[in-house]
Design a protein around this motif. Structure first.
Motif, PDB file in Angstrom:
ATOM      1  N   GLY A 223       0.832  -1.201   0.000  1.00  0.00           N
ATOM      2  CA  GLY A 223       0.000   0.000   0.000  1.00  0.00           C
ATOM      3  C   GLY A 223       0.868   1.253   0.000  1.00  0.00           C
ATOM      4  N   ARG A 224       0.300   2.366  -0.451  1.00  0.00           N
ATOM      5  CA  ARG A 224       1.089   3.583  -0.649  1.00  0.00           C
ATOM      6  C   ARG A 224       1.603   4.179   0.659  1.00  0.00           C
ATOM      7  NH1 ARG A 224       1.156   5.522  -5.809  1.00  0.00           N
ATOM      8  NH2 ARG A 224       0.523   3.853  -7.232  1.00  0.00           N
ATOM      9  N   PHE A 225       0.829   4.070   1.735  1.00  0.00           N
ATOM     10  CA  PHE A 225       1.309   4.610   3.016  1.00  0.00           C
ATOM     11  C   PHE A 225       2.604   3.937   3.438  1.00  0.00           C
ATOM     12  CE2 PHE A 225      -3.012   6.307   3.666  1.00  0.00           C
ATOM     13  CZ  PHE A 225      -2.699   7.552   4.191  1.00  0.00           C
ATOM     14  N   ARG A 226       2.661   2.630   3.350  1.00  0.00           N
ATOM     15  CA  ARG A 226       3.860   1.924   3.776  1.00  0.00           C
ATOM     16  C   ARG A 226       4.979   2.047   2.743  1.00  0.00           C
ATOM     17  NH1 ARG A 226       1.859  -3.842   5.050  1.00  0.00           N
ATOM     18  NH2 ARG A 226       4.005  -4.163   5.801  1.00  0.00           N
ATOM     19  N   GLU A 227       4.638   2.221   1.473  1.00  0.00           N
ATOM     20  CA  GLU A 227       5.670   2.476   0.464  1.00  0.00           C
ATOM     21  C   GLU A 227       6.393   3.793   0.754  1.00  0.00           C
ATOM     22  OE1 GLU A 227       3.930   2.447  -3.390  1.00  0.00           O
ATOM     23  OE2 GLU A 227       3.342   0.330  -3.303  1.00  0.00           O
ATOM     24  N   ALA A 228       5.657   4.747   1.330  1.00  0.00           N
ATOM     25  CA  ALA A 228       6.233   6.066   1.624  1.00  0.00           C
ATOM     26  C   ALA A 228       6.861   6.132   3.010  1.00  0.00           C
ATOM     27  CB  ALA A 228       5.146   7.141   1.500  1.00  0.00           C
ATOM     28  N   ASP A 229       6.943   5.016   3.711  1.00  0.00           N
ATOM     29  CA  ASP A 229       7.482   5.013   5.069  1.00  0.00           C
ATOM     30  C   ASP A 229       8.875   5.640   5.099  1.00  0.00           C
ATOM     31  OD1 ASP A 229       7.283   4.448   7.790  1.00  0.00           O
ATOM     32  OD2 ASP A 229       8.323   2.539   7.581  1.00  0.00           O
ATOM     33  N   GLY A 230       9.057   6.611   5.979  1.00  0.00           N
ATOM     34  CA  GLY A 230      10.314   7.339   6.063  1.00  0.00           C
ATOM     35  C   GLY A 230      10.359   8.568   5.191  1.00  0.00           C
ATOM     36  N   GLY A 231       9.442   8.661   4.236  1.00  0.00           N
ATOM     37  CA  GLY A 231       9.454   9.763   3.278  1.00  0.00           C
ATOM     38  C   GLY A 231       8.187  10.592   3.304  1.00  0.00           C
ATOM     39  N   THR A 232       7.674  10.893   2.112  1.00  0.00           N
ATOM     40  CA  THR A 232       6.525  11.782   1.966  1.00  0.00           C
ATOM     41  C   THR A 232       5.469  11.121   1.100  1.00  0.00           C
ATOM     42  OG1 THR A 232       7.970  13.726   2.092  1.00  0.00           O
ATOM     43  CG2 THR A 232       5.764  14.063   1.173  1.00  0.00           C
ATOM     44  N   LEU A 233       4.215  11.182   1.534  1.00  0.00           N
ATOM     45  CA  LEU A 233       3.085  10.720   0.729  1.00  0.00           C
ATOM     46  C   LEU A 233       2.304  11.937   0.260  1.00  0.00           C
ATOM     47  CD1 LEU A 233       1.334   8.342  -0.342  1.00  0.00           C
ATOM     48  CD2 LEU A 233      -0.029   8.569   1.753  1.00  0.00           C
ATOM     49  N   PHE A 234       2.122  12.036  -1.052  1.00  0.00           N
ATOM     50  CA  PHE A 234       1.373  13.155  -1.645  1.00  0.00           C
ATOM     51  C   PHE A 234       0.007  12.649  -2.081  1.00  0.00           C
ATOM     52  CE2 PHE A 234       0.555  15.725  -5.651  1.00  0.00           C
ATOM     53  CZ  PHE A 234       0.034  16.813  -4.965  1.00  0.00           C
ATOM     54  N   LEU A 235      -1.033  13.143  -1.429  1.00  0.00           N
ATOM     55  CA  LEU A 235      -2.414  12.775  -1.747  1.00  0.00           C
ATOM     56  C   LEU A 235      -3.013  13.863  -2.618  1.00  0.00           C
ATOM     57  CD1 LEU A 235      -3.580  11.474   1.749  1.00  0.00           C
ATOM     58  CD2 LEU A 235      -2.906  10.098  -0.244  1.00  0.00           C
ATOM     59  N   ASP A 236      -2.913  13.675  -3.933  1.00  0.00           N
ATOM     60  CA  ASP A 236      -3.414  14.670  -4.872  1.00  0.00           C
ATOM     61  C   ASP A 236      -4.930  14.522  -5.020  1.00  0.00           C
ATOM     62  OD1 ASP A 236      -3.373  16.730  -6.670  1.00  0.00           O
ATOM     63  OD2 ASP A 236      -2.523  15.579  -8.320  1.00  0.00           O
ATOM     64  N   GLU A 237      -5.596  15.658  -5.195  1.00  0.00           N
ATOM     65  CA  GLU A 237      -7.061  15.709  -5.348  1.00  0.00           C
ATOM     66  C   GLU A 237      -7.769  14.980  -4.208  1.00  0.00           C
ATOM     67  OE1 GLU A 237      -8.169  17.810  -7.066  1.00  0.00           O
ATOM     68  OE2 GLU A 237      -6.741  18.181  -8.664  1.00  0.00           O
ATOM     69  N   ILE A 238      -7.361  15.292  -2.990  1.00  0.00           N
ATOM     70  CA  ILE A 238      -7.979  14.665  -1.827  1.00  0.00           C
ATOM     71  C   ILE A 238      -9.436  15.094  -1.673  1.00  0.00           C
ATOM     72  CG2 ILE A 238      -7.331  16.439  -0.132  1.00  0.00           C
ATOM     73  CD1 ILE A 238      -6.676  14.079   1.791  1.00  0.00           C
TER      74      ILE A 238
END
Length: 453
Positions: A223-238
């Protein structure tokens, strides 16, 4: 009487600035290089430094890094005749109080000095090798320079950031700049377009799933949250996210843990969230389409991007930037008439539309000179605004009959927009789908429907 250190290798400018500061009632020290400036600083008694960005040997950014250790809390104002998004962001990230462009107006200088001396703040240290990656944030406008400064100020924090602005204004570039100038820069930057993923797939896309969680779940997925672990998750068009998913996003922001679909236990995540939308979230909350508690949680820090029509001379600057970037070694340039046409257009699609226009002009111009006819702005404007009952939508003369069957008009419009998005994306279907707000599967179905494969 405050003592101000000027660090600038231009003797004439330095002398003139010293005279202005003397007239304003300040005591002045001068240095012509970073090294000389640091020696002056080591002597003590300096209340504020004015530092040129470009210096012989080590530059003004090196002075900021060293000053953070030698004189913590010293307010520094950085000067440059060559402002860019990257050097503004980097200067502010390293603790500069302000970043001003030459030539300096007396009133603007006096106000900047007053604010800096009244509100000196500690300058955060940064790794000497850190390099900004925000070169695509291109602007000379004051409104965008203020945004560059804001990015630099908040990049190193882990606060959630909400980026607002019309479609095509560069919200993802802001998210990338926040990530690239943060302590998380070496970790992943993961972008998710919430509007392009079907609602029934969004939870698995974001939270992941365990094997067997549902039909077709043949293996575990992070999943994207865990893929971004340690970094930044960008939720576009939330703003397009379903209400049911908004509640789950809120929990992640509060608890910093995710529960994959089908899992029994939550898993911790360490990441920063940057969200963006073109929608008016306050109005969406009022209408019941967006959760008020999530809205409050997202707007810890808000960055509002202006539309291109409010960015002064940036149209010419960006057009030249895209020509250099996309012309593949060919020396394309705009005629005076083409530049006038670009500046007269109101850019409803903002920077993205300008970029696509330059791509079209590069492709359609046979020589090195781009003329108004290569831009295609007249046809776009006619399609978008002409109130006549029959409006051209394609170069082959096809038109929408506004008095005809609805289904026929919808099919013509969809077909035109699909061709236009593919052309602008250079045939890249993923990029075209993202631009149109479709999933790749939806795009493939429509391409097959209109025989555009």
């Amino acid at each position: 009487m405050a003592v101000i250190l000027i660090v600038d290798d231009d003797t004439a400018f330095r002398t003139t600035l010293a005279e202005t500061l003397d007239d304003l009632g300040y005591e002045v020290r001068q240095a012509g290089s970073c090294e000389a400036g640091l020696r002056r600083l080591a002597d003590g008694g300096i209340d504020l430094a004015i530092v040129d960005l470009r210096l012989p040997g080590e530059d003004g950014l090196a002075f900021l890094r060293a000053a953070a250790d030698a004189a913590p809390g010293l307010p520094c104002i950085v000067l440059t005749a060559y402002a860019s998004g990257s050097n503004t962001i980097e200067a502010m990230r390293l603790g500069a109080f302000d970043h001003l462009t030459k030539p300096l107006g007396r009133d603007a200088l006096a106000e900047a000095l007053r604010r800096a001396l009244n509100a000196s703040r500690p300058a955060p240290a940064a790794p000497a090798g850190a390099a900004p990656e925000a070169e695509h944030l291109v602007s000379n406008s004051e409104v965008m320079r203020a945004i560059f400064k804001r990015i630099g100020l908040v990049a190193d924090s882990d606060n959630t950031v909400l980026v607002l602005g019309e479609t095509g204004t560069g919200k993802e570039l802001v998210a990338q700049a926040l990530h690239a100038n943060s302590g998380r820069a070496a970790a992943p930057f993961v972008a998710v377009n919430c509007a392009a993923i079907p609602a029934e797939l969004l939870e698995s896309e974001l939270f992941g799933h365990v094997k067997g969680a549902f039909s077709g779940a043949a293996a575990d997925r992070l999943g994207r949250f865990r893929e971004a672990d340690g970094g930044t998750l960008f939720l576009d068009e939330i703003g397009d996210m379903p209400l049911s998913m908004q509640a789950k996003i809120l929990r992640v922001l509060q608890e910093r843990e995710v529960t994959p679909v089908g899992a029994r236990h939550a898993l911790p995540v360490d990441l920063r969230v940057v969200a963006a939308t073109h929608r008016d979230l306050e109005a969406e909350v009022t209408e019941g389409r967006f959760r008020a508690d999530l809205w409050y949680r997202l707007q810890v820090i808000t960055i509002m991007l202006p539309p291109l029509r409010e960015r002064g001379d940036d149209v010419a600057l960006l057009a030249a930037h895209f020509l250099r970037q996309q012309a593949q070694g060919r020396h394309k340039h705009l005629s005076a008439a083409a530049l006038t046409a670009l500046q007269a257009y109101d850019w409803p699609g903002n920077v993205r539309e300008l970029r696509n226009t330059m791509l079209r002009a590069i492709a359609l111009s046979e020589g090195d000179l781009i003329e108004p006819g290569h831009l295609g702005l007249g046809a776009v404007r006619a399609w978008a605004t002409t109130p006549s009952p029959s409006v051209p939508v394609a170069g082959d003369g096809a038109a929408i009959d506004w008095d005809g069957p609805l289904q026929d008009a919808v099919e013509q419009l969809e077909s035109f927009m699909l061709r236009r998005a593919l052309e602008a994306a250079g045939g890249n279907r993923s990029e075209a789908a993202r631009h149109l707000g479709l999933s790749r599967q939806q795009l493939y179905r429509k391409l097959a429907q209109y025989d555009l494969e």
